[in-house]
Design a protein around this motif. Structure first.
Motif, PDB file in Angstrom:
ATOM      1  N   LEU A 182       0.858  -1.044  -0.009  1.00  0.00           N
ATOM      2  CA  LEU A 182       0.004  -0.145  -0.068  1.00  0.00           C
ATOM      3  C   LEU A 182       0.941   1.301  -0.013  1.00  0.00           C
ATOM      4  CD1 LEU A 182      -2.570   1.655   0.240  1.00  0.00           C
ATOM      5  CD2 LEU A 182      -2.806   1.244   2.543  1.00  0.00           C
ATOM      6  N   ALA A 183       1.954   1.291   0.880  1.00  0.00           N
ATOM      7  CA  ALA A 183       2.874   2.469   0.839  1.00  0.00           C
ATOM      8  C   ALA A 183       3.454   2.537  -0.393  1.00  0.00           C
ATOM      9  CB  ALA A 183       3.794   2.239   2.016  1.00  0.00           C
ATOM     10  N   ASP A 184       3.983   1.717  -0.971  1.00  0.00           N
ATOM     11  CA  ASP A 184       4.738   1.684  -2.446  1.00  0.00           C
ATOM     12  C   ASP A 184       3.605   2.194  -3.271  1.00  0.00           C
ATOM     13  OD1 ASP A 184       6.940   0.813  -1.243  1.00  0.00           O
ATOM     14  OD2 ASP A 184       6.839  -1.365  -2.260  1.00  0.00           O
ATOM     15  N   LEU A 185       2.590   1.903  -3.359  1.00  0.00           N
ATOM     16  CA  LEU A 185       1.254   2.279  -4.538  1.00  0.00           C
ATOM     17  C   LEU A 185       0.877   3.583  -4.224  1.00  0.00           C
ATOM     18  CD1 LEU A 185      -0.339   1.422  -6.695  1.00  0.00           C
ATOM     19  CD2 LEU A 185      -2.149   0.404  -4.795  1.00  0.00           C
ATOM     20  N   LEU A 186       0.798   3.946  -2.830  1.00  0.00           N
ATOM     21  CA  LEU A 186       0.485   5.247  -2.756  1.00  0.00           C
ATOM     22  C   LEU A 186       1.675   6.346  -3.008  1.00  0.00           C
ATOM     23  CD1 LEU A 186      -1.167   4.950   0.781  1.00  0.00           C
ATOM     24  CD2 LEU A 186      -2.260   5.536  -1.137  1.00  0.00           C
ATOM     25  N   GLU A 187       2.781   5.953  -3.036  1.00  0.00           N
ATOM     26  CA  GLU A 187       3.941   6.518  -3.338  1.00  0.00           C
ATOM     27  C   GLU A 187       3.859   7.009  -4.839  1.00  0.00           C
ATOM     28  OE1 GLU A 187       8.367   7.009  -1.831  1.00  0.00           O
ATOM     29  OE2 GLU A 187       7.754   5.249  -2.963  1.00  0.00           O
ATOM     30  N   ALA A 212      -4.548   7.734   3.025  1.00  0.00           N
ATOM     31  CA  ALA A 212      -3.502   7.693   3.746  1.00  0.00           C
ATOM     32  C   ALA A 212      -3.494   8.391   4.984  1.00  0.00           C
ATOM     33  CB  ALA A 212      -2.089   8.474   2.861  1.00  0.00           C
ATOM     34  N   ALA A 213      -4.133   9.333   5.005  1.00  0.00           N
ATOM     35  CA  ALA A 213      -4.296   9.997   6.352  1.00  0.00           C
ATOM     36  C   ALA A 213      -5.261   9.145   7.215  1.00  0.00           C
ATOM     37  CB  ALA A 213      -5.084  11.417   6.088  1.00  0.00           C
ATOM     38  N   HIS A 214      -6.169   8.643   6.574  1.00  0.00           N
ATOM     39  CA  HIS A 214      -7.039   7.604   7.371  1.00  0.00           C
ATOM     40  C   HIS A 214      -6.473   6.519   8.064  1.00  0.00           C
ATOM     41  CE1 HIS A 214      -9.996   4.269   8.248  1.00  0.00           C
ATOM     42  NE2 HIS A 214      -9.352   3.466   7.105  1.00  0.00           N
ATOM     43  N   VAL A 215      -5.323   5.683   7.294  1.00  0.00           N
ATOM     44  CA  VAL A 215      -4.815   4.856   7.811  1.00  0.00           C
ATOM     45  C   VAL A 215      -3.728   5.063   8.962  1.00  0.00           C
ATOM     46  CG1 VAL A 215      -2.848   3.020   7.258  1.00  0.00           C
ATOM     47  CG2 VAL A 215      -4.587   3.595   5.512  1.00  0.00           C
ATOM     48  N   VAL A 216      -3.205   6.305   8.770  1.00  0.00           N
ATOM     49  CA  VAL A 216      -2.356   6.742   9.911  1.00  0.00           C
ATOM     50  C   VAL A 216      -3.160   7.105  11.104  1.00  0.00           C
ATOM     51  CG1 VAL A 216      -0.742   8.481  10.463  1.00  0.00           C
ATOM     52  CG2 VAL A 216      -0.714   7.667   8.349  1.00  0.00           C
ATOM     53  N   VAL A 217      -4.241   7.705  10.918  1.00  0.00           N
ATOM     54  CA  VAL A 217      -5.203   8.000  12.294  1.00  0.00           C
ATOM     55  C   VAL A 217      -5.361   6.944  12.785  1.00  0.00           C
ATOM     56  CG1 VAL A 217      -7.206   9.242  12.975  1.00  0.00           C
ATOM     57  CG2 VAL A 217      -5.704  10.315  11.425  1.00  0.00           C
ATOM     58  N   ARG A 218      -6.032   5.933  12.176  1.00  0.00           N
ATOM     59  CA  ARG A 218      -6.604   4.668  12.787  1.00  0.00           C
ATOM     60  C   ARG A 218      -5.303   3.829  13.552  1.00  0.00           C
ATOM     61  NH1 ARG A 218      -5.754  -0.711  10.888  1.00  0.00           N
ATOM     62  NH2 ARG A 218      -7.455  -2.252  11.654  1.00  0.00           N
ATOM     63  N   GLU A 264      -6.593  17.223   9.920  1.00  0.00           N
ATOM     64  CA  GLU A 264      -5.041  17.842  10.281  1.00  0.00           C
ATOM     65  C   GLU A 264      -4.139  16.745   9.768  1.00  0.00           C
ATOM     66  OE1 GLU A 264      -5.446  17.571  14.422  1.00  0.00           O
ATOM     67  OE2 GLU A 264      -6.582  19.387  14.707  1.00  0.00           O
ATOM     68  N   TYR A 265      -4.241  15.481   9.595  1.00  0.00           N
ATOM     69  CA  TYR A 265      -3.023  14.686   9.114  1.00  0.00           C
ATOM     70  C   TYR A 265      -3.318  14.697   7.486  1.00  0.00           C
ATOM     71  CZ  TYR A 265      -1.662  12.136  13.417  1.00  0.00           C
ATOM     72  OH  TYR A 265      -1.122  12.063  14.575  1.00  0.00           O
ATOM     73  N   ALA A 266      -4.286  14.773   7.065  1.00  0.00           N
ATOM     74  CA  ALA A 266      -4.326  14.894   5.632  1.00  0.00           C
ATOM     75  C   ALA A 266      -3.698  16.394   4.930  1.00  0.00           C
ATOM     76  CB  ALA A 266      -5.819  15.256   5.068  1.00  0.00           C
ATOM     77  N   ALA A 267      -3.691  17.334   5.837  1.00  0.00           N
ATOM     78  CA  ALA A 267      -2.686  18.578   5.747  1.00  0.00           C
ATOM     79  C   ALA A 267      -1.369  18.421   5.815  1.00  0.00           C
ATOM     80  CB  ALA A 267      -3.169  19.673   6.385  1.00  0.00           C
ATOM     81  N   ARG A 268      -0.640  17.280   6.238  1.00  0.00           N
ATOM     82  CA  ARG A 268       0.611  16.970   6.491  1.00  0.00           C
ATOM     83  C   ARG A 268       1.123  16.735   5.091  1.00  0.00           C
ATOM     84  NH1 ARG A 268       2.169  13.680  11.944  1.00  0.00           N
ATOM     85  NH2 ARG A 268       0.944  14.948  13.181  1.00  0.00           N
ATOM     86  N   PRO A 269       2.559  16.933   4.865  1.00  0.00           N
ATOM     87  CA  PRO A 269       3.146  16.391   3.631  1.00  0.00           C
ATOM     88  C   PRO A 269       2.988  14.962   3.321  1.00  0.00           C
ATOM     89  CG  PRO A 269       4.599  17.715   5.179  1.00  0.00           C
ATOM     90  CD  PRO A 269       3.453  17.522   5.891  1.00  0.00           C
ATOM     91  N   TYR A 270       2.488  14.703   2.123  1.00  0.00           N
ATOM     92  CA  TYR A 270       2.199  13.497   1.583  1.00  0.00           C
ATOM     93  C   TYR A 270       3.308  12.483   2.052  1.00  0.00           C
ATOM     94  CZ  TYR A 270       0.123   9.950  -1.535  1.00  0.00           C
ATOM     95  OH  TYR A 270      -0.409   8.749  -1.926  1.00  0.00           O
ATOM     96  N   GLU A 271       4.501  12.642   1.881  1.00  0.00           N
ATOM     97  CA  GLU A 271       5.487  11.878   2.039  1.00  0.00           C
ATOM     98  C   GLU A 271       5.742  11.358   3.323  1.00  0.00           C
ATOM     99  OE1 GLU A 271       5.898  14.925   0.632  1.00  0.00           O
ATOM    100  OE2 GLU A 271       5.903  14.359  -1.537  1.00  0.00           O
ATOM    101  N   GLU A 272       5.406  12.395   4.467  1.00  0.00           N
ATOM    102  CA  GLU A 272       5.306  11.857   5.820  1.00  0.00           C
ATOM    103  C   GLU A 272       4.341  11.134   5.980  1.00  0.00           C
ATOM    104  OE1 GLU A 272       4.262  14.097  10.240  1.00  0.00           O
ATOM    105  OE2 GLU A 272       4.646  14.950   8.672  1.00  0.00           O
ATOM    106  N   LEU A 273       3.010  11.120   5.625  1.00  0.00           N
ATOM    107  CA  LEU A 273       2.165  10.183   5.700  1.00  0.00           C
ATOM    108  C   LEU A 273       2.593   8.698   5.237  1.00  0.00           C
ATOM    109  CD1 LEU A 273      -1.051  12.217   4.473  1.00  0.00           C
ATOM    110  CD2 LEU A 273      -0.284  11.692   6.888  1.00  0.00           C
TER     111      LEU A 273
END
Length: 211
Positions: free
Chosen positions: A12-17, A36-42, A67-76
């Motif tokens: 999933l991480a590779d695909l999102l990237e 991506a934000a959903h996965v991290v928040v969960r 708040e998480y969705a506003a973070r840099p995508y690479e960080e997520l």
């Protein structure tokens, strides 16, 4: 040894990237950044993640998600790859496998199948059996609100009842496809439906299958 949940996490991480932050997904209203934000928040914000199940907590979940969705995508993506924080129960292999094998498989497919050039993955029989095992445990939960009877059937004839009722719609396919169907991705799942035509239409229109 790597678990299926860990493998799907990294896929999933590779695909999102690869597809970037603004690609389509099968999750209505979500781009890849939102997923991506959903996965991290969960995994990292249990104080907010409960909003997915508890209506009163939904506003807090929406706020934290934004708040998480506003973070840099690479960080997520990095947070998805590295996994939950040190003291999270998800760090335990047994809990990670039980809770995340379906989560990461479905969300990987949410991204893959929303792309115009997607093609089915070849999944090994052991992984298919693992997905079937999870589906057997959750079928009644995901099918509780549908307006018809629903039976999920593997090609070898194994079945599980998602909802008792009449008329009955039977969905036949590999466990991976039945999982997508049962978790609300009916239009993207490669299954064969048998039963009364009106019942099949009602099942598709109800939007009640899944969480």
């Amino acid at each position: 040894m790597s678990t299926f949940a860990k493998r799907e996490r990294l896929l999933l991480a590779d695909l999102l990237e690869t597809v970037g932050p603004d690609a389509e997904t099968l999750c209505e209203g979500w781009r890849t950044r939102d997923l991506a934000a959903h996965v991290v928040v969960r995994e990292r914000r249990p104080d907010a993640a409960g909003g997915a199940l508890v209506k009163q907590l939904a506003p807090r979940l929406e706020k934290v998600m934004a708040e998480y969705a506003a973070r840099p995508y690479e960080e997520l993506i990095r947070l998805i790859r590295t996994g939950p924080p040190r003291f999270s129960p998800f760090q335990l292999k047994q809990i990670d496998e039980a809770a995340n094998i379906v989560e990461f498989y479905v969300h990987t497919e949410d991204v893959r199948r929303a792309q115009p050039d997607w093609a089915p993955r070849e999944l090994d029989p052991v992984f298919q059996d693992a997905l079937w095992s999870r589906l057997e445990r959750t079928a009644r939960l995901v099918g509780r609100g549908v307006p018809t009877g629903v039976v999920l059937r593997r090609p070898d004839g194994q079945t599980v009842v998602a909802h008792r009722g009449a008329p009955v719609v039977t969905a036949t396919g590999e466990p991976s496809e039945l999982l997508m169907f049962a978790y609300g991705r009916q239009n993207a799942a490669r299954v064969e439906l048998e039963g009364d035509a009106d019942a099949i239409d009602r099942l598709h229109e109800s939007r009640q299958l899944g969480f």
